[in-house]
Motif scaffolding. Structure first.
Motif, PDB file in Angstrom:
ATOM      1  N   GLN A 353       1.151  -4.613  14.744  1.00  0.00           N
ATOM      2  CA  GLN A 353       0.583  -5.350  15.860  1.00  0.00           C
ATOM      3  C   GLN A 353      -0.604  -6.195  15.443  1.00  0.00           C
ATOM      4  O   GLN A 353      -0.840  -7.275  15.975  1.00  0.00           O
ATOM      5  CB  GLN A 353       0.143  -4.357  16.952  1.00  0.00           C
ATOM      6  CG  GLN A 353       1.274  -3.504  17.517  1.00  0.00           C
ATOM      7  CD  GLN A 353       2.228  -4.298  18.387  1.00  0.00           C
ATOM      8  OE1 GLN A 353       1.920  -5.414  18.796  1.00  0.00           O
ATOM      9  NE2 GLN A 353       3.401  -3.726  18.668  1.00  0.00           N
ATOM     10  N   ALA A 354      -1.386  -5.723  14.441  1.00  0.00           N
ATOM     11  CA  ALA A 354      -2.583  -6.453  14.017  1.00  0.00           C
ATOM     12  C   ALA A 354      -2.177  -7.663  13.183  1.00  0.00           C
ATOM     13  O   ALA A 354      -1.157  -7.641  12.489  1.00  0.00           O
ATOM     14  CB  ALA A 354      -3.490  -5.538  13.211  1.00  0.00           C
ATOM     15  N   PRO A 355      -2.964  -8.744  13.230  1.00  0.00           N
ATOM     16  CA  PRO A 355      -2.631  -9.914  12.415  1.00  0.00           C
ATOM     17  C   PRO A 355      -2.872  -9.649  10.942  1.00  0.00           C
ATOM     18  O   PRO A 355      -3.862  -9.048  10.552  1.00  0.00           O
ATOM     19  CB  PRO A 355      -3.589 -10.988  12.952  1.00  0.00           C
ATOM     20  CG  PRO A 355      -4.740 -10.225  13.524  1.00  0.00           C
ATOM     21  CD  PRO A 355      -4.166  -8.948  14.059  1.00  0.00           C
ATOM     22  N   GLY A 356      -1.949 -10.112  10.090  1.00  0.00           N
ATOM     23  CA  GLY A 356      -2.103  -9.979   8.641  1.00  0.00           C
ATOM     24  C   GLY A 356      -1.623  -8.634   8.149  1.00  0.00           C
ATOM     25  O   GLY A 356      -1.660  -7.642   8.876  1.00  0.00           O
ATOM     26  N   PRO A 357      -1.165  -8.571   6.926  1.00  0.00           N
ATOM     27  CA  PRO A 357      -0.682  -7.307   6.352  1.00  0.00           C
ATOM     28  C   PRO A 357      -1.839  -6.373   6.051  1.00  0.00           C
ATOM     29  O   PRO A 357      -2.769  -6.740   5.345  1.00  0.00           O
ATOM     30  CB  PRO A 357       0.023  -7.746   5.064  1.00  0.00           C
ATOM     31  CG  PRO A 357      -0.638  -9.050   4.697  1.00  0.00           C
ATOM     32  CD  PRO A 357      -1.036  -9.703   5.979  1.00  0.00           C
ATOM     33  N   PRO A 358      -1.821  -5.140   6.570  1.00  0.00           N
ATOM     34  CA  PRO A 358      -2.956  -4.227   6.368  1.00  0.00           C
ATOM     35  C   PRO A 358      -2.950  -3.629   4.968  1.00  0.00           C
ATOM     36  O   PRO A 358      -1.932  -3.170   4.480  1.00  0.00           O
ATOM     37  CB  PRO A 358      -2.715  -3.149   7.426  1.00  0.00           C
ATOM     38  CG  PRO A 358      -1.224  -3.142   7.624  1.00  0.00           C
ATOM     39  CD  PRO A 358      -0.756  -4.548   7.394  1.00  0.00           C
ATOM     40  N   GLY A 359      -4.130  -3.602   4.319  1.00  0.00           N
ATOM     41  CA  GLY A 359      -4.310  -2.858   3.097  1.00  0.00           C
ATOM     42  C   GLY A 359      -3.889  -3.531   1.811  1.00  0.00           C
ATOM     43  O   GLY A 359      -4.150  -3.010   0.733  1.00  0.00           O
ATOM     44  N   LEU A 360      -3.257  -4.691   1.869  1.00  0.00           N
ATOM     45  CA  LEU A 360      -2.854  -5.363   0.645  1.00  0.00           C
ATOM     46  C   LEU A 360      -4.033  -6.115   0.043  1.00  0.00           C
ATOM     47  O   LEU A 360      -5.026  -6.401   0.727  1.00  0.00           O
ATOM     48  CB  LEU A 360      -1.705  -6.336   0.930  1.00  0.00           C
ATOM     49  CG  LEU A 360      -0.352  -5.688   1.254  1.00  0.00           C
ATOM     50  CD1 LEU A 360       0.672  -6.747   1.612  1.00  0.00           C
ATOM     51  CD2 LEU A 360       0.142  -4.842   0.098  1.00  0.00           C
ATOM     52  N   TRP A 405      -4.520   0.101  -7.261  1.00  0.00           N
ATOM     53  CA  TRP A 405      -3.109   0.039  -6.886  1.00  0.00           C
ATOM     54  C   TRP A 405      -2.985   0.290  -5.385  1.00  0.00           C
ATOM     55  O   TRP A 405      -3.469   1.305  -4.880  1.00  0.00           O
ATOM     56  CB  TRP A 405      -2.340   1.096  -7.671  1.00  0.00           C
ATOM     57  CG  TRP A 405      -0.874   1.178  -7.373  1.00  0.00           C
ATOM     58  CD1 TRP A 405      -0.235   2.149  -6.680  1.00  0.00           C
ATOM     59  CD2 TRP A 405       0.141   0.259  -7.791  1.00  0.00           C
ATOM     60  NE1 TRP A 405       1.109   1.910  -6.628  1.00  0.00           N
ATOM     61  CE2 TRP A 405       1.372   0.750  -7.309  1.00  0.00           C
ATOM     62  CE3 TRP A 405       0.127  -0.917  -8.531  1.00  0.00           C
ATOM     63  CZ2 TRP A 405       2.577   0.099  -7.535  1.00  0.00           C
ATOM     64  CZ3 TRP A 405       1.322  -1.574  -8.760  1.00  0.00           C
ATOM     65  CH2 TRP A 405       2.530  -1.071  -8.268  1.00  0.00           C
ATOM     66  N   PRO A 406      -2.348  -0.589  -4.646  1.00  0.00           N
ATOM     67  CA  PRO A 406      -2.291  -0.459  -3.163  1.00  0.00           C
ATOM     68  C   PRO A 406      -1.256   0.576  -2.737  1.00  0.00           C
ATOM     69  O   PRO A 406      -0.226   0.233  -2.134  1.00  0.00           O
ATOM     70  CB  PRO A 406      -1.930  -1.864  -2.712  1.00  0.00           C
ATOM     71  CG  PRO A 406      -1.134  -2.437  -3.843  1.00  0.00           C
ATOM     72  CD  PRO A 406      -1.723  -1.853  -5.102  1.00  0.00           C
ATOM     73  N   GLN A 407      -1.514   1.843  -3.011  1.00  0.00           N
ATOM     74  CA  GLN A 407      -0.550   2.901  -2.741  1.00  0.00           C
ATOM     75  C   GLN A 407      -0.201   2.989  -1.261  1.00  0.00           C
ATOM     76  O   GLN A 407       0.978   3.077  -0.894  1.00  0.00           O
ATOM     77  CB  GLN A 407      -1.101   4.237  -3.235  1.00  0.00           C
ATOM     78  CG  GLN A 407      -0.257   5.454  -2.920  1.00  0.00           C
ATOM     79  CD  GLN A 407       0.947   5.610  -3.828  1.00  0.00           C
ATOM     80  OE1 GLN A 407       1.191   4.769  -4.678  1.00  0.00           O
ATOM     81  NE2 GLN A 407       1.707   6.665  -3.630  1.00  0.00           N
ATOM     82  N   ALA A 408      -1.200   2.967  -0.413  1.00  0.00           N
ATOM     83  CA  ALA A 408      -0.945   3.156   1.020  1.00  0.00           C
ATOM     84  C   ALA A 408      -0.092   2.039   1.611  1.00  0.00           C
ATOM     85  O   ALA A 408       0.914   2.308   2.280  1.00  0.00           O
ATOM     86  CB  ALA A 408      -2.273   3.288   1.771  1.00  0.00           C
ATOM     87  N   PRO A 409      -0.443   0.762   1.413  1.00  0.00           N
ATOM     88  CA  PRO A 409       0.422  -0.279   1.984  1.00  0.00           C
ATOM     89  C   PRO A 409       1.819  -0.302   1.378  1.00  0.00           C
ATOM     90  O   PRO A 409       2.783  -0.648   2.070  1.00  0.00           O
ATOM     91  CB  PRO A 409      -0.337  -1.577   1.691  1.00  0.00           C
ATOM     92  CG  PRO A 409      -1.337  -1.245   0.666  1.00  0.00           C
ATOM     93  CD  PRO A 409      -1.663   0.185   0.833  1.00  0.00           C
TER      94      PRO A 409
END
Length: 790
Positions: A353-360, A405-409
């Motif tokens: 829902q939020a704008p933009g990819p989160p966490g990258l 390293w963006p593990q979560a996204p």
């Protein structure tokens, strides 16, 4: 060369040169060529030709319009190259004339009369190129291989430049035979490297006029191909350059790149971009070159420009290659990682829902080009996502991967893709809705996402995301819509996440979340073991085997498994109609029994008799199953049981070994017999008091067994008829079995010989059974299986 071989050569050459006696099998020609290579490597080719002029006459038959078959013609061209690889013989063949042959009486002798030059006739414009046999790919391939062997010394370069050979190689780059076309490109690389590796004090001059003639012609041809902008010609030129920069690391590489890089850069201005994949391969080959990667030649700027110019599908391999480089500017690495993550950024944006990819990483956005590619068609969307997931899976374990390293996204993206595929996602935009429609039921993407999700199990993530991972894996394992291949991937990913689950400090058992997940998973596994699809049953058994091997000692796992009825189902599958399933069931129940988790172990008062029934059932599989896979699995289980001193085996080890070896000796499958020898080697090592079997070829001598214990060991080995089994295996028609038998007997000798044990025991009653077995073996019973046990 042996005198006998020399005497046979004239008759052999006469047969090869006679078109009325065609050679029907290429194998004999290949072996003959290998024999000539061995002779020339050990001695002088020139002396060989001078002592055996019939070989020259055979080569001269190539010059006759319809003299040889395509097979023999190809062989002769390759043979000429083998001889000409030595510079002295090359000079001899270059100026020798074509000879006319006279046969005198019954003895083949040779009267030589000059007719025409030989080497130019073999490899020049006047050679086989104009013959009808040239239409055969094997002749063109033999011509190229002959030249490849010939071009080993600088003396060959003027010959190649003057007789029109290079022009023919240029044309063969576009040959209809892919093998011939590839070999032609490899030959150009070899000739270019040979011409520029001369004894110059420094790098070659940037002026092409100062280069050797062969180098001038090849580089000129490459430049012309790059300027043509025609995709086939550009592809050929780029492939030659890729191989050149990958295999040649001389100082002239930098000069060559500085000369050709402007033409390569010009390709980026074309629309559409010609030969994009070959261009990526070239740029990565140049970037890996130790000569160019550390120099200021504009390479990094070209790579950055190419990343911007390529489409998302084309840029992925280049981005991965850049991130694998050891030395690379940080800005370029960030750009490459952003390109690699763009498809996943689009997926996260479409589902959030939020704008933009989160966490990258900052600057990583799903641009419109990537979105358009994902939405253009199902094949394009699946191809781009599968490529991206595979690239990230390759990058994840590398030490030079981007940090942090963006593990979560990445976990979130994998889960989101899987939910898009099974229809459980809630898209937050029109793009998300269209992705759901495109990816619904896409098996290809499901497999790639599950593989990537399993790879991410090497590291942890936020508990909320780990819970989502467990949920989506259970969804796929439960879903009736999951295909057998998807279920197999889901089981594999589940195993990796289970084995990576954290342990509470000071606690050796599973954590509560894992135990809760197991209680939900085991009913699903029980259902899958009853599936009508054999691939699903097989995948479930493989999962059961692996998780039991790792967690068989955990109290929480043992309790949950024994209460699930899964061990009973695994035993029932020993009688499955599909052989692959029976083999997996044998492995699974063997592992369960090793951990004390077999179904019959549920009632302690019946432990002994029930255990023996499992051993008897596996022996029945080994002796009677009609397919090889279950029998091989049974042998592997028995070997593991013996090595681990399983309780069923320890009750009567000698009887167990004797029965297994008897069944193995009668088996027609060589892998079963070889595994029987492996079991015999384990028993031999245990009987001699060694902790494990050593390699008989080890440098350090093993500790010898004293004479007294050795005699006792020989009696035990004779009782199980191990020597008869090993002696017969020496004459086994399958080489691996005979080799393993040699290893076993050499191991026994290594244990006994240093102490003189065998010599001291010789003639004693303890070794009479051994000598009897050896006598029967010498008497011709090598191929007979072991008889019934007394």
């Amino acid at each position: 060369m042996d005198p006998e071989c020399s005497q046979l050569l004239p008759a052999l050459c006469a047969v090869l040169a006679d078109p009325r006696q065609p050679v029907a099998d290429d194998t004999c020609l290949e072996k003959l060529l290998d024999w000539f290579k061995t002779i020339t490597e050990a001695g002088s080719s020139l002396q060989l030709l001078q002592e055996n002029p019939c070989l020259v006459e055979l080569l001269c038959h190539v010059l006759k319009p319809q003299g040889l078959s395509a097979r023999v013609l190809s062989f002769s061209l390759r043979l000429a190259g083998v001889f000409a690889a030595q510079e002295s013989c090359f000079q001899y063949l270059q100026f020798i004339k074509h000879f006319r042959v006279c046969k005198i009486a019954f003895v083949l002798s040779w009267k030589l009369r000059p007719q025409a030059e030989l080497l130019p006739g073999l490899f020049g414009e006047a050679g086989p190129l104009g013959q009808a046999a040239w239409s055969a790919p094997t002749v063109r391939s033999g011509w190229i291989q002959g030249l490849r062997s010939l071009a080993q010394h600088p003396s060959a370069l003027p010959f190649l430049a003057d007789c029109g050979t290079l022009d023919t190689i240029f044309s063969l780059q576009g040959d209809s035979s892919l093998f011939v076309a590839s070999a032609a490109g490899q030959l150009l690389v070899h000739i270019l490297g040979l011409s520029l590796q001369g004894p110059a004090e420094g790098p070659p001059s940037p002026q092409a006029c100062d280069w050797p003639v062969c180098a001038q012609k090849i580089v000129g041809h490459i430049e012309g191909s790059l300027r043509s902008m025609a995709t086939p010609q550009v592809t050929q030129a780029l492939n030659v350059l890729t191989t050149t920069f990958g295999h040649c690391h001389g100082p002239w590489m930098q000069v060559l790149w500085e000369r050709l890089s402007p033409l390569v850069a010009c390709l980026l201005q074309e629309d559409p971009l010609p030969a994009a994949h070959s261009l990526v391969d070239l740029l990565l080959s140049v970037a890996r070159s130790p000569v160019l990667s550390s120099s200021d030649c504009g390479l990094w700027e070209t790579l950055a420009q190419t990343l911007r110019r390529l489409s998302p599908a084309q840029a992925g391999p280049l981005a991965l290659g850049i991130l694998k480089l050891q030395d690379c500017p940080q800005a370029l690495r960030a750009q490459a990682f952003g390109v690699l993550l763009q498809p996943l950024a689009c997926v996260l944006t479409a589902a959030d829902q939020a704008p933009g990819p989160p966490g990258l990483p900052e600057g990583t956005t799903g641009d419109s080009v990537t979105v358009d590619t994902l939405l253009s068609s199902k094949s394009a969307c699946a191809g781009l996502l599968c490529q991206t997931l595979a690239h990230l899976e390759l990058l994840q374990p590398l030490p030079q991967r981007p940090s942090p390293w963006p593990q979560a996204p990445l976990l979130g993206a994998a889960v989101t893709i899987l939910r898009f595929c099974n229809g459980s996602a809630a898209p937050a935009s029109d793009v998300g809705g269209r992705l759901c429609a495109i990816l619904a039921g896409c098996v290809r993407v499901q497999r790639a996402a599950l593989d990537f999700l399993g790879a991410l199990a090497q590291e942890t993530g936020p508990q909320e995301l780990v819970t989502q991972v467990s949920a989506v894996l259970l969804e796929y394992l439960r879903s009736p819509d999951s295909s057998p291949t998807v279920l197999k991937k889901a089981f594999q990913a589940t195993l990796r996440w289970l084995l990576s689950s954290p342990r509470a400090p000071g606690c050796c058992d599973l954590d509560p979340d894992t135990q809760l997940f197991l209680r939900e998973l085991l009913p699903v596994l029980r259902k899958r073991l009853c599936s009508p699809c054999w691939e699903v049953r097989d995948s479930g058994l493989e999962f059961l085997t692996q998780v039991t091997r790792h967690w068989g000692g955990q109290a929480g796992f043992r309790h949950a498994l024994l209460a699930s009825e899964v061990p009973e189902l695994a035993e029932q599958l020993l009688r499955d109609p599909e052989s692959y399933v029976r083999a997996s069931a044998v492995t699974a129940v063997g592992q369960l029994s090793s951990q004390g988790l077999h179904a019959t172990a549920a009632s302690p008062e019946q432990l002994g008799g029930q255990k023996e029934s499992l051993l008897a059932e596996l022996l029945h599989v080994l002796s009677t199953d009609s397919e090889g896979f279950p029998r091989r699995a049974a042998m592997q289980v028995f070997t593991e049981w013996l090595r681990d001193r399983h309780a069923d085996v320890a009750e009567d080890t000698e009887r167990f070994v004797a029965r297994v070896l008897q069944a193995a000796s009668r088996d027609l499958d060589w892998e079963v017999r070889a595994q029987g020898l492996e079991l015999a080697l384990v028993f031999l090592a245990q009987t001699l008091g060694q902790p494990s079997a050593r390699c008989p070829y080890a440098v350090a001598a093993p500790q010898a067994t004293p004479p007294g214990p050795l005699a006792q060991a020989l009696r035990a080995l004779s009782r199980v008829r191990l020597f008869e089994f090993a002696f017969r295996a020496l004459f086994d028609c399958d080489r691996p079995v005979a080799q393993k038998s040699c290893d076993l007997l050499l191991f026994l000798r290594a244990q006994a010989t240093p102490s003189g044990g065998l010599q001291e025991a010789e003639g004693s009653p303890d070794v009479v059974p051994v000598e009897a077995a050896l006598q029967r073996w010498r008497a011709g019973e090598q191929g007979e299986p072991l008889g019934d046990l007394e």
